[in-house]
Design a protein around this motif. Structure first.
Motif, mmCIF file in Angstrom:
data_model
loop_
_atom_site.group_PDB
_atom_site.id
_atom_site.type_symbol
_atom_site.label_atom_id
_atom_site.label_comp_id
_atom_site.label_asym_id
_atom_site.label_seq_id
_atom_site.Cartn_x
_atom_site.Cartn_y
_atom_site.Cartn_z
ATOM 1 N N UNK A 1 0.805 -1.231 0.000
ATOM 2 C CA UNK A 1 0.000 0.000 0.000
ATOM 3 C C UNK A 1 0.837 1.279 0.000
ATOM 4 N N UNK A 2 1.874 1.383 0.863
ATOM 5 C CA UNK A 2 2.676 2.622 0.833
ATOM 6 C C UNK A 2 3.311 2.860 -0.541
ATOM 7 N N UNK A 3 3.739 1.778 -1.173
ATOM 8 C CA UNK A 3 4.353 1.879 -2.496
ATOM 9 C C UNK A 3 3.351 2.454 -3.504
ATOM 10 N N UNK A 4 2.131 1.912 -3.446
ATOM 11 C CA UNK A 4 1.094 2.376 -4.375
ATOM 12 C C UNK A 4 0.772 3.847 -4.128
ATOM 13 N N UNK A 5 0.750 4.218 -2.857
ATOM 14 C CA UNK A 5 0.449 5.620 -2.532
ATOM 15 C C UNK A 5 1.521 6.544 -3.064
ATOM 16 N N UNK A 6 2.776 6.109 -2.907
ATOM 17 C CA UNK A 6 3.876 6.938 -3.431
ATOM 18 C C UNK A 6 3.739 7.132 -4.936
ATOM 19 N N UNK A 7 3.174 6.134 -5.597
ATOM 20 C CA UNK A 7 3.039 6.231 -7.060
ATOM 21 C C UNK A 7 1.739 6.917 -7.481
ATOM 22 N N UNK A 8 1.026 7.516 -6.531
ATOM 23 C CA UNK A 8 -0.094 8.363 -6.915
ATOM 24 C C UNK A 8 -1.476 7.763 -6.726
ATOM 25 N N UNK A 9 -1.540 6.548 -6.169
ATOM 26 C CA UNK A 9 -2.858 5.988 -5.858
ATOM 27 C C UNK A 9 -3.298 6.621 -4.536
ATOM 28 N N UNK A 10 -4.464 7.269 -4.554
ATOM 29 C CA UNK A 10 -4.860 8.091 -3.412
ATOM 30 C C UNK A 10 -5.231 7.251 -2.192
ATOM 31 N N UNK A 11 -5.877 6.107 -2.439
ATOM 32 C CA UNK A 11 -6.341 5.309 -1.308
ATOM 33 C C UNK A 11 -6.518 3.862 -1.746
ATOM 34 N N UNK A 12 -6.179 2.940 -0.864
ATOM 35 C CA UNK A 12 -6.369 1.523 -1.171
ATOM 36 C C UNK A 12 -7.239 0.895 -0.085
ATOM 37 N N UNK A 13 -8.305 0.257 -0.495
ATOM 38 C CA UNK A 13 -9.200 -0.409 0.454
ATOM 39 C C UNK A 13 -8.940 -1.911 0.422
ATOM 40 N N UNK A 14 -8.876 -2.505 1.594
ATOM 41 C CA UNK A 14 -8.611 -3.947 1.667
ATOM 42 C C UNK A 14 -9.871 -4.665 2.158
ATOM 43 N N UNK A 15 -9.897 -5.991 2.053
ATOM 44 C CA UNK A 15 -11.099 -6.731 2.463
ATOM 45 C C UNK A 15 -11.507 -6.374 3.895
ATOM 46 N N UNK A 16 -12.816 -6.273 4.122
ATOM 47 C CA UNK A 16 -13.311 -5.894 5.442
ATOM 48 C C UNK A 16 -13.773 -4.446 5.486
ATOM 49 N N UNK A 17 -13.405 -3.665 4.467
ATOM 50 C CA UNK A 17 -13.851 -2.270 4.406
ATOM 51 C C UNK A 17 -15.372 -2.238 4.223
ATOM 52 N N UNK A 18 -16.034 -1.343 4.945
ATOM 53 C CA UNK A 18 -17.485 -1.258 4.770
ATOM 54 C C UNK A 18 -17.801 -0.329 3.591
ATOM 55 N N UNK A 19 -19.009 -0.508 3.049
ATOM 56 C CA UNK A 19 -19.444 0.358 1.951
ATOM 57 C C UNK A 19 -19.487 1.807 2.410
ATOM 58 N N UNK A 20 -19.895 1.995 3.666
ATOM 59 C CA UNK A 20 -19.995 3.358 4.189
ATOM 60 C C UNK A 20 -18.634 4.053 4.178
ATOM 61 N N UNK A 21 -17.590 3.304 4.546
ATOM 62 C CA UNK A 21 -16.243 3.898 4.534
ATOM 63 C C UNK A 21 -15.875 4.371 3.134
ATOM 64 N N UNK A 22 -16.222 3.560 2.135
ATOM 65 C CA UNK A 22 -15.868 3.915 0.754
ATOM 66 C C UNK A 22 -16.678 5.127 0.304
ATOM 67 N N UNK A 23 -17.973 5.113 0.593
ATOM 68 C CA UNK A 23 -18.831 6.238 0.196
ATOM 69 C C UNK A 23 -18.362 7.520 0.883
ATOM 70 N N UNK A 24 -18.047 7.416 2.180
ATOM 71 C CA UNK A 24 -17.573 8.604 2.909
ATOM 72 C C UNK A 24 -16.264 9.126 2.315
ATOM 73 N N UNK A 25 -15.379 8.175 1.998
ATOM 74 C CA UNK A 25 -14.104 8.564 1.396
ATOM 75 C C UNK A 25 -14.336 9.337 0.084
ATOM 76 N N UNK A 26 -15.223 8.805 -0.760
ATOM 77 C CA UNK A 26 -15.471 9.440 -2.063
ATOM 78 C C UNK A 26 -16.093 10.821 -1.856
ATOM 79 N N UNK A 27 -17.050 10.910 -0.937
ATOM 80 C CA UNK A 27 -17.672 12.208 -0.660
ATOM 81 C C UNK A 27 -16.651 13.260 -0.249
ATOM 82 N N UNK A 28 -15.698 12.816 0.575
ATOM 83 C CA UNK A 28 -14.736 13.790 1.105
ATOM 84 C C UNK A 28 -13.593 14.101 0.147
#
Lengths: 320, 149
Positions: free
Chosen positions: B116-143
């Motif tokens: 994940x840190x490697x991907x972030x350094x290369x410009x990926x803003x956020x990485x979600x892993x298994x167990x993430x709730x839909x609400x977390x993703x929706x909140x992330x996108x909203x913000x």
């Protein structure tokens, strides 16, 4: 600024065109002003409408038709419309899924639009977006409507040639005498023609067509079977589209078509702008909520209120 | 309607303006499981976003071309195949080439924490892993995903 945009769009710049389409869809005033300058560069593209019930295979058919046009060396724009959720205002635009083989072809530009509450099978911005593709120099612009029922026939006023896609087994022959989308077809497509009942559907449609009265030299809609997934029948369909196009563009017909289209464009824009102006005026003066409450409580009637708004607001402005 | 005269003096907005956030959801690479991607598309639709779903087996070039034509603000990518270290940075790179470096790229799927840190350094803003709730993703996108300038 907008002069630069006009030139970029006319040179076929994808980024500038995509942004302009988005701004038009979002109702950004500057984009409207750009469109005024672009309008005179439109009117060159051939516009093909494809409509039909959800799941009839419209997107797959668009994909197959694009392949045929590309084989002829023509550039193609696709405007694909999907419904906006009336509850959340969001939308899933998935028509592209069926068109993947054209993603990397520079000669194909695909734009997905959500209806955003507009009824009739198109989005409010569809005509604007088609105009941008036209100005980009696309030879053909294909409009795929949202999956429609019986009465969403707005496409007929926008496209030169309208395909109505029907699949076997959607209803008995009584469906074929209903008004609405079955009346707007220039060409009927019986898709999924490998399915049971396809011949029956084709015969029902042919019978329906044969009951209409046509004048001499008037176009009689043919009924063509296709299997869009395999591409079977699509070559013949595109040939028939070309024949209809030739029919539309003969003297007399094309002038009438252009006048009808200009009328529709004018009326559609008036409808939107007048409504927005009236509602905007009422809102600005804090009248809207009160009027709505009065109507809801039956203290006032909407007929008189509409009459007043129209007479005062618009008549005064038109004369002035 | 005694207010007509006053109405005439005020400028009227010519058309209702509403910027909708548009997000592309795609499945780059070779794995054929798009149930997760579809569920996320649905959740984002229900949150009021316009989602362009591009389907399975996309190359980075296909995704970026679609993003360009559709003028999206964000790209959400689902990867279960293990090829994330190649595919995600490649998409970021292509976006920059197309002058679309301001598109927010986020991803999810079976991605080891170490990557994940490697991907972030290369410009990926956020990485979600298994167990993430839909609400977390929706909140992330909203913000984090807003209409691009």
């Amino acid at each position: 600024m907008s002069k630069a945009v006009v030139d970029l769009v006319r040179s076929g710049d994808v980024r500038a065109a995509a942004r302009l389409m988005r701004d038009l869809d979002d109702g950004i005033p500057a984009a409207q002003r750009t469109l005024r300058k672009i309008y005179k560069h439109t009117g060159r593209a051939f516009i093909l409408g494809i409509t039909g019930a959800p799941g009839a295979g419209k997107s797959t058919l668009v994909d197959a038709v694009v392949t045929e046009f590309r084989a002829q060396g023509k550039t193609v724009g696709v405007v694909a419309i999907d419904p906006t959720s009336p509850y959340s205002g969001g939308a899933i635009l998935g028509d592209r899924i069926r068109m993947q083989r054209h993603y990397l072809d520079d000669g194909v530009f695909i734009k997905s639009l959500a209806t955003r509450g507009h009824l009739g099978g198109l989005s409010r911005s569809t005509i604007d977006v088609v105009n941008v593709m036209d100005a980009m120099g696309k030879d053909i612009v294909i409009i795929e409507t949202v999956g429609v029922g019986q009465d969403e026939v707005e496409i007929v006023k926008v496209a030169h040639t309208n395909l109505v896609v029907v699949v076997p087994g959607l209803g008995d022959d009584i469906q074929a005498i209903k008004a609405g989308i079955l009346e707007i077809a220039d060409i009927f497509v019986v898709n999924k023609a490998d399915r049971e009942g396809a011949d029956r559907t084709r015969r029902d449609l042919e019978t329906m067509v044969s009951l209409n009265e046509y004048e001499e030299n008037e176009w009689v809609p043919p009924v063509l079977p296709t299997e869009a997934v395999s591409g079977k029948g699509v070559h013949g369909l595109v040939e028939m589209v070309e024949r209809h196009r030739a029919h539309v563009f003969i003297d007399g017909n094309i002038e009438r078509f252009r006048r009808e289209k200009a009328t529709v464009e004018l009326f559609e824009m008036l409808k939107i702008r007048l409504l927005e102006k009236a509602v905007g005026d009422l809102e600005r003066h804090g009248l809207l909520d009160g009027l709505v409450a009065d109507i809801a409580a039956r203290r006032k009637d909407p007929y008189s209120i509409v009459e007043k708004v129209v007479n005062h607001s618009f008549a005064a402005n038109l004369i002035g | 309607m005694a207010t007509v005269a006053a109405v005439k003096k005020k400028p009227t907005p010519s058309r209702k303006t509403e910027r909708k956030v548009r997000i592309l959801i795609g499945k780059p690479g070779l794995d054929g499981h798009d149930r997760g991607a579809k569920i996320i598309a649905r959740a984002l639709r229900d949150a009021g976003f316009e989602i362009i779903y591009t389907g399975l087996h996309q190359t980075p070039e296909m995704i970026v071309t679609a993003a360009l034509q559709e003028d999206v603000d964000g790209i959400g990518l689902s990867i279960l195949s293990g090829a994330h270290n190649h595919l995600l940075p490649r998409i970021v790179e292509l976006l920059k080439e197309k002058d679309m470096g301001d598109v927010v790229v986020f991803g999810g799927g079976i991605i080891p924490d170490d990557d994940i840190p490697k991907l972030k350094r290369k410009g990926v803003d956020r990485v979600f892993t298994p167990g993430t709730t839909l609400k977390e993703i929706v909140d992330y996108v909203r913000e984090n995903v807003h209409p691009r300038a």
